[in-house]
Design an enzyme around this catalytic site. Structure first.
Site, PDB file in Angstrom:
ATOM      1  N   ASP A   1       6.765  50.798  99.343  1.00 58.94           N
ATOM      2  CA  ASP A   1       6.323  52.359  99.180  1.00 58.94           C
ATOM      3  C   ASP A   1       5.100  52.338  98.185  1.00 58.94           C
ATOM      4  OD1 ASP A   1       7.107  54.841  99.019  1.00 58.94           O
ATOM      5  OD2 ASP A   1       8.562  54.947  97.351  1.00 58.94           O
TER       6      ASP A   1
ATOM      7  N   GLY B   1      10.435  63.886  92.744  1.00 58.66           N
ATOM      8  CA  GLY B   1      11.480  64.241  91.497  1.00 58.66           C
ATOM      9  C   GLY B   1      12.155  65.506  91.809  1.00 58.66           C
TER      10      GLY B   1
ATOM     11  N   THR C   1      15.178  60.275  94.144  1.00 61.25           N
ATOM     12  CA  THR C   1      15.717  60.748  92.849  1.00 61.25           C
ATOM     13  C   THR C   1      17.446  61.153  92.944  1.00 61.25           C
ATOM     14  OG1 THR C   1      13.533  61.865  92.236  1.00 61.25           O
ATOM     15  CG2 THR C   1      15.671  63.076  91.496  1.00 61.25           C
TER      16      THR C   1
ATOM     17  N   ALA D   1      12.052  64.275  99.521  1.00 62.78           N
ATOM     18  CA  ALA D   1      13.232  64.644 100.284  1.00 62.78           C
ATOM     19  C   ALA D   1      14.324  65.080  99.341  1.00 62.78           C
ATOM     20  CB  ALA D   1      13.446  63.907 101.449  1.00 62.78           C
ATOM     21  N   SER D   2      14.416  64.327  98.234  1.00 58.46           N
ATOM     22  CA  SER D   2      15.658  64.967  97.132  1.00 58.46           C
ATOM     23  C   SER D   2      15.575  66.618  96.934  1.00 58.46           C
ATOM     24  CB  SER D   2      15.357  64.187  96.118  1.00 58.46           C
ATOM     25  OG  SER D   2      15.813  62.775  96.023  1.00 58.46           O
TER      26      SER D   2
HETATM   27  P1  13P Z   1      12.258  61.885  95.654  1.00 56.72           P
HETATM   28  O1  13P Z   1      12.487  61.011  94.381  1.00 56.72           O
HETATM   29  O2  13P Z   1      11.663  63.213  95.335  1.00 56.72           O
HETATM   30  O3  13P Z   1      13.603  61.784  96.217  1.00 56.72           O
HETATM   31  O4  13P Z   1      11.144  61.210  96.420  1.00 56.72           O
HETATM   32  C1  13P Z   1      11.057  59.988  96.814  1.00 56.72           C
HETATM   33  C2  13P Z   1       9.840  59.564  97.396  1.00 56.72           C
HETATM   34  O5  13P Z   1       9.182  60.138  97.916  1.00 56.72           O
HETATM   35  C3  13P Z   1       9.322  58.297  97.253  1.00 56.72           C
HETATM   36  O6  13P Z   1       8.287  57.712  97.720  1.00 56.72           O
END
Ligand code: 13P
Length: 300
Positions: free
Chosen positions: A80, A179, A232, A209-210
Protein backbone atom coordinates in the site's frame (compact mmCIF):
# COMPACT_ATOMS: atom_id res chain seq x y z
CA UNK A 1 -4.70 -19.94 -2.27
CA UNK A 2 -2.34 -17.18 -3.26
CA UNK A 3 -4.12 -15.18 -5.97
CA UNK A 4 -2.99 -12.34 -8.20
CA UNK A 5 -4.49 -8.96 -7.46
CA UNK A 6 -5.17 -8.53 -11.18
CA UNK A 7 -7.40 -11.62 -11.27
CA UNK A 8 -9.19 -10.65 -8.05
CA UNK A 9 -9.97 -7.12 -9.21
CA UNK A 10 -10.87 -7.93 -12.83
CA UNK A 11 -13.29 -10.64 -11.69
CA UNK A 12 -14.83 -8.28 -9.12
CA UNK A 13 -15.18 -5.47 -11.67
CA UNK A 14 -16.79 -7.80 -14.22
CA UNK A 15 -19.28 -9.13 -11.69
CA UNK A 16 -20.00 -5.79 -9.97
CA UNK A 17 -18.70 -6.22 -6.44
CA UNK A 18 -15.49 -5.09 -4.72
CA UNK A 19 -12.55 -6.68 -2.97
CA UNK A 20 -11.67 -5.52 0.54
CA UNK A 21 -7.98 -4.72 0.93
CA UNK A 22 -7.26 -4.83 4.65
CA UNK A 23 -4.11 -3.34 6.19
CA UNK A 24 -2.32 -5.84 8.41
CA UNK A 25 0.53 -5.43 10.86
CA UNK A 26 0.98 -8.80 12.53
CA UNK A 27 -0.19 -12.40 12.80
CA UNK A 28 -3.44 -11.44 14.52
CA UNK A 29 -4.40 -9.08 11.69
CA UNK A 30 -3.53 -11.67 9.04
CA UNK A 31 -5.53 -14.37 10.86
CA UNK A 32 -8.51 -12.03 11.14
CA UNK A 33 -8.55 -11.34 7.38
CA UNK A 34 -8.06 -14.97 6.38
CA UNK A 35 -10.55 -16.15 9.02
CA UNK A 36 -13.23 -13.75 7.75
CA UNK A 37 -12.47 -14.60 4.11
CA UNK A 38 -12.75 -18.34 4.72
CA UNK A 39 -15.88 -18.05 6.87
CA UNK A 40 -17.57 -15.94 4.17
CA UNK A 41 -16.10 -17.76 1.13
CA UNK A 42 -14.81 -14.37 0.03
CA UNK A 43 -11.71 -13.34 -1.89
CA UNK A 44 -9.59 -10.78 -0.03
CA UNK A 45 -6.42 -8.73 -0.14
CA UNK A 46 -3.83 -8.47 2.61
CA UNK A 47 -2.08 -5.14 2.30
CA UNK A 48 1.01 -3.78 3.97
CA UNK A 49 1.55 -0.09 4.51
CA UNK A 50 5.26 0.89 4.25
CA UNK A 51 5.25 1.57 8.01
CA UNK A 52 4.16 -2.05 8.60
CA UNK A 53 6.81 -3.22 6.14
CA UNK A 54 9.44 -1.22 8.01
CA UNK A 55 8.27 -2.74 11.30
CA UNK A 56 7.86 -6.36 10.17
CA UNK A 57 10.27 -6.63 7.22
CA UNK A 58 10.52 -9.86 5.26
CA UNK A 59 9.16 -12.05 8.13
CA UNK A 60 5.87 -10.13 7.91
CA UNK A 61 5.80 -10.37 4.10
CA UNK A 62 6.45 -14.11 4.28
CA UNK A 63 3.72 -14.48 6.90
CA UNK A 64 1.24 -12.79 4.53
CA UNK A 65 2.30 -14.82 1.50
CA UNK A 66 2.28 -18.16 3.33
CA UNK A 67 -1.08 -17.40 4.96
CA UNK A 68 -2.52 -16.54 1.53
CA UNK A 69 -1.04 -19.71 0.03
CA UNK A 70 -2.60 -21.95 2.68
CA UNK A 71 -5.98 -20.17 2.75
CA UNK A 72 -8.92 -22.05 1.24
CA UNK A 73 -10.10 -18.93 -0.65
CA UNK A 74 -8.22 -16.61 -3.06
CA UNK A 75 -6.10 -14.01 -1.27
CA UNK A 76 -3.50 -11.66 -2.73
CA UNK A 77 -0.78 -9.59 -1.07
CA UNK A 78 -0.31 -5.91 -1.91
CA UNK A 79 2.04 -3.08 -0.94
CA UNK A 80 0.00 0.00 0.00
CA UNK A 81 1.04 3.68 -0.47
CA UNK A 82 4.68 3.26 -1.39
CA UNK A 83 6.65 6.41 -2.16
CA UNK A 84 9.94 4.54 -2.42
CA UNK A 85 11.36 2.60 -5.35
CA UNK A 86 13.40 0.40 -3.00
CA UNK A 87 10.30 -0.73 -1.02
CA UNK A 88 8.58 -1.53 -4.33
CA UNK A 89 11.56 -3.56 -5.53
CA UNK A 90 11.64 -5.40 -2.21
CA UNK A 91 7.89 -6.17 -2.31
CA UNK A 92 8.01 -7.49 -5.85
CA UNK A 93 11.13 -9.58 -5.23
CA UNK A 94 9.36 -11.08 -2.18
CA UNK A 95 6.42 -12.20 -4.36
CA UNK A 96 3.67 -9.62 -3.95
CA UNK A 97 1.54 -9.35 -7.09
CA UNK A 98 0.66 -5.67 -6.80
CA UNK A 99 1.98 -2.42 -5.42
CA UNK A 100 0.75 1.12 -5.00
CA UNK A 101 3.25 3.59 -6.43
CA UNK A 102 2.16 6.68 -4.55
CA UNK A 103 3.44 9.88 -6.11
CA UNK A 104 0.38 11.87 -5.08
CA UNK A 105 2.47 14.14 -2.81
CA UNK A 106 4.58 15.18 -5.82
CA UNK A 107 3.86 17.87 -8.40
CA UNK A 108 1.86 16.35 -11.29
CA UNK A 109 4.79 15.93 -13.74
CA UNK A 110 6.93 14.25 -11.07
CA UNK A 111 4.06 11.97 -10.03
CA UNK A 112 3.71 11.03 -13.70
CA UNK A 113 7.42 10.23 -14.09
CA UNK A 114 7.63 8.25 -10.82
CA UNK A 115 4.46 6.26 -11.57
CA UNK A 116 5.50 5.55 -15.17
CA UNK A 117 8.89 4.24 -14.08
CA UNK A 118 7.44 2.06 -11.28
CA UNK A 119 4.77 0.71 -13.64
CA UNK A 120 7.32 -0.36 -16.26
CA UNK A 121 9.34 -2.02 -13.53
CA UNK A 122 6.37 -3.82 -11.93
CA UNK A 123 4.91 -4.97 -15.26
CA UNK A 124 8.25 -6.53 -16.15
CA UNK A 125 7.88 -8.63 -12.96
CA UNK A 126 4.30 -9.66 -13.79
CA UNK A 127 2.79 -7.40 -11.11
CA UNK A 128 0.20 -4.63 -11.35
CA UNK A 129 0.29 -1.04 -10.15
CA UNK A 130 -2.16 1.23 -8.36
CA UNK A 131 -1.53 4.97 -8.43
CA UNK A 132 -3.20 8.10 -7.14
CA UNK A 133 -3.85 11.56 -8.41
CA UNK A 134 -5.58 14.07 -6.28
CA UNK A 135 -4.57 13.77 -2.67
CA UNK A 136 -6.46 11.75 -0.07
CA UNK A 137 -5.92 13.50 3.23
CA UNK A 138 -6.14 12.41 6.84
CA UNK A 139 -8.99 14.75 7.58
CA UNK A 140 -10.80 17.52 5.78
CA UNK A 141 -11.29 19.67 8.86
CA UNK A 142 -10.69 23.37 8.39
CA UNK A 143 -10.62 23.28 4.58
CA UNK A 144 -12.83 25.48 2.43
CA UNK A 145 -14.94 23.89 -0.31
CA UNK A 146 -12.55 25.09 -3.02
CA UNK A 147 -9.55 23.73 -1.09
CA UNK A 148 -11.31 20.35 -0.78
CA UNK A 149 -12.11 20.34 -4.50
CA UNK A 150 -8.53 21.21 -5.40
CA UNK A 151 -7.41 18.01 -3.70
CA UNK A 152 -9.92 15.87 -5.56
CA UNK A 153 -9.10 13.86 -8.67
CA UNK A 154 -9.53 15.90 -11.83
CA UNK A 155 -11.28 13.60 -14.37
CA UNK A 156 -9.48 14.97 -17.45
CA UNK A 157 -6.10 14.79 -15.74
CA UNK A 158 -6.93 11.25 -14.57
CA UNK A 159 -7.50 10.14 -18.18
CA UNK A 160 -4.23 11.69 -19.29
CA UNK A 161 -2.36 10.18 -16.32
CA UNK A 162 -3.65 6.67 -16.97
CA UNK A 163 -2.75 6.86 -20.68
CA UNK A 164 0.75 8.15 -19.99
CA UNK A 165 1.64 5.83 -17.12
CA UNK A 166 -0.25 2.67 -18.17
CA UNK A 167 -1.20 2.00 -14.54
CA UNK A 168 -3.68 -0.77 -13.90
CA UNK A 169 -5.70 0.76 -11.09
CA UNK A 170 -6.39 4.27 -9.92
CA UNK A 171 -7.16 5.44 -6.38
CA UNK A 172 -9.64 8.28 -6.71
CA UNK A 173 -10.18 11.21 -4.38
CA UNK A 174 -13.85 12.16 -4.43
CA UNK A 175 -14.31 13.29 -0.83
CA UNK A 176 -12.98 10.12 0.82
CA UNK A 177 -10.44 10.52 3.63
CA UNK A 178 -8.14 8.23 5.58
CA UNK A 179 -9.04 7.73 9.22
CA UNK A 180 -12.24 8.88 10.88
CA UNK A 181 -14.77 11.06 9.08
CA UNK A 182 -15.24 13.91 11.54
CA UNK A 183 -18.42 15.00 9.79
CA UNK A 184 -20.95 13.21 7.57
CA UNK A 185 -18.99 11.65 4.64
CA UNK A 186 -19.84 13.21 1.27
CA UNK A 187 -18.68 11.56 -1.93
CA UNK A 188 -18.78 13.41 -5.25
CA UNK A 189 -20.38 10.72 -7.42
CA UNK A 190 -20.69 13.03 -10.45
CA UNK A 191 -16.92 13.32 -10.35
CA UNK A 192 -16.62 9.51 -10.14
CA UNK A 193 -18.82 9.15 -13.23
CA UNK A 194 -16.64 11.64 -15.13
CA UNK A 195 -13.47 9.86 -14.01
CA UNK A 196 -14.86 6.50 -15.17
CA UNK A 197 -15.70 8.01 -18.58
CA UNK A 198 -12.15 9.28 -19.05
CA UNK A 199 -9.98 6.44 -17.74
CA UNK A 200 -11.22 3.60 -19.95
CA UNK A 201 -11.09 0.18 -18.32
CA UNK A 202 -8.66 1.01 -15.53
CA UNK A 203 -9.64 -0.55 -12.19
CA UNK A 204 -11.00 2.01 -9.72
CA UNK A 205 -10.04 1.99 -6.04
CA UNK A 206 -11.47 3.89 -3.07
CA UNK A 207 -9.25 4.47 -0.05
CA UNK A 208 -10.62 5.44 3.35
CA UNK A 209 -13.53 3.00 3.36
CA UNK A 210 -13.74 2.97 7.19
CA UNK A 211 -16.89 4.80 8.23
CA UNK A 212 -18.53 5.00 4.78
CA UNK A 213 -22.24 4.18 4.99
CA UNK A 214 -23.66 1.21 3.07
CA UNK A 215 -25.48 3.27 0.37
CA UNK A 216 -22.20 5.06 -0.52
CA UNK A 217 -20.39 1.76 -0.77
CA UNK A 218 -23.06 0.32 -3.11
CA UNK A 219 -23.20 3.46 -5.24
CA UNK A 220 -19.38 3.44 -5.60
CA UNK A 221 -19.47 -0.21 -6.72
CA UNK A 222 -22.27 0.54 -9.18
CA UNK A 223 -20.08 3.31 -10.67
CA UNK A 224 -17.06 1.04 -11.07
CA UNK A 225 -15.10 0.84 -7.80
CA UNK A 226 -13.76 -2.72 -7.37
CA UNK A 227 -11.34 -2.31 -4.42
CA UNK A 228 -11.89 -0.65 -1.05
CA UNK A 229 -9.05 -0.02 1.40
CA UNK A 230 -9.89 -0.55 5.05
CA UNK A 231 -7.61 0.12 7.98
CA UNK A 232 -8.97 2.37 10.75
CA UNK A 233 -12.02 0.35 11.79
CA UNK A 234 -10.03 -2.89 11.98
CA UNK A 235 -7.29 -1.22 14.03
CA UNK A 236 -9.88 0.27 16.36
CA UNK A 237 -11.35 -3.19 16.99
CA UNK A 238 -7.87 -4.46 17.87
CA UNK A 239 -7.02 -1.52 20.14
CA UNK A 240 -10.38 -1.71 21.92
CA UNK A 241 -9.82 -5.38 22.69
CA UNK A 242 -6.34 -4.95 24.11
CA UNK A 243 -7.70 -2.27 26.43
CA UNK A 244 -10.62 -4.50 27.52
CA UNK A 245 -11.12 -6.95 30.42
CA UNK A 246 -10.04 -9.85 28.20
CA UNK A 247 -6.55 -8.38 28.07
CA UNK A 248 -6.27 -6.25 31.19
CA UNK A 249 -7.99 -8.25 33.98
CA UNK A 250 -5.53 -9.53 36.62
CA UNK A 251 -6.02 -13.10 35.38
CA UNK A 252 -5.92 -12.18 31.69
CA UNK A 253 -3.47 -14.18 29.62
CA UNK A 254 -1.82 -13.56 26.31
CA UNK A 255 -3.31 -16.23 24.04
CA UNK A 256 -6.97 -15.63 25.00
CA UNK A 257 -6.34 -11.88 24.60
CA UNK A 258 -4.92 -12.42 21.10
CA UNK A 259 -7.79 -14.74 20.17
CA UNK A 260 -10.25 -12.11 21.37
CA UNK A 261 -8.57 -9.41 19.28
CA UNK A 262 -8.70 -11.64 16.20
CA UNK A 263 -12.42 -12.26 16.75
CA UNK A 264 -13.09 -8.51 17.12
CA UNK A 265 -11.20 -7.66 13.90
CA UNK A 266 -12.82 -10.57 12.09
CA UNK A 267 -16.29 -9.22 12.90
CA UNK A 268 -15.44 -5.86 11.31
CA UNK A 269 -13.90 -7.52 8.25
CA UNK A 270 -16.91 -9.82 7.83
CA UNK A 271 -19.24 -6.84 7.87
CA UNK A 272 -17.12 -5.14 5.17
CA UNK A 273 -17.03 -8.24 2.96
CA UNK A 274 -20.82 -8.36 3.07
CA UNK A 275 -21.07 -4.64 2.26
CA UNK A 276 -18.60 -4.96 -0.61
CA UNK A 277 -20.54 -7.90 -2.05
CA UNK A 278 -17.49 -10.19 -2.06
CA UNK A 279 -18.98 -12.72 0.42
CA UNK A 280 -19.81 -16.00 -1.34
CA UNK A 281 -17.98 -14.95 -4.53
CA UNK A 282 -15.09 -17.40 -4.15
CA UNK A 283 -16.53 -19.62 -6.89
CA UNK A 284 -16.21 -16.85 -9.51
CA UNK A 285 -12.45 -16.74 -9.16
CA UNK A 286 -10.05 -18.64 -11.31
CA UNK A 287 -7.67 -21.44 -10.42
CA UNK A 288 -4.18 -20.49 -9.24
CA UNK A 289 -2.82 -21.57 -12.65
CA UNK A 290 -5.12 -19.23 -14.57
CA UNK A 291 -4.29 -16.54 -12.05
CA UNK A 292 -0.61 -17.02 -12.74
CA UNK A 293 -1.23 -16.69 -16.48
CA UNK A 294 -3.18 -13.46 -15.90
CA UNK A 295 -0.25 -12.07 -13.94
CA UNK A 296 2.18 -13.07 -16.68
CA UNK A 297 0.28 -11.03 -19.22
CA UNK A 298 2.63 -8.16 -18.53
CA UNK A 299 5.84 -10.11 -18.48
CA UNK A 300 8.11 -9.04 -21.30
P1 13P B 1 -9.06 3.90 6.48
O1 13P B 1 -7.98 3.88 7.53
O2 13P B 1 -9.82 5.16 6.48
O3 13P B 1 -9.91 2.68 6.53
O4 13P B 1 -8.31 3.90 5.08
C1 13P B 1 -7.42 2.87 4.77
C2 13P B 1 -6.67 3.13 3.52
O5 13P B 1 -7.16 3.81 2.63
C3 13P B 1 -5.34 2.51 3.39
O6 13P B 1 -4.70 2.84 2.20
Amino acid sequence: MLASTLELLETAQRNIYAIGAFNVYNLEGVRAVIGAAEANRSPAMLQLHPSALKYGGSPLVLLCLESARTASVPVSVHLDHSTSASAIEFALAAGMSSIMADGSHLPYEENLAFTREMTQFAHAQGAIVEAEIGRISGTEDGLSVSEKEAKMTDPTQAGEFVRQTQVDSLAVTIGNVHGEYRSEPRLDFDRLIRIRERVGHVLLVLHGASGLPAPMISKSIELGVCKFNVNTEVRQAYMTTIGSEACTAPKADLLPCMEESIAAMQDVITEKMKLFGSANKEHLHETPYATMLAAQRYRK
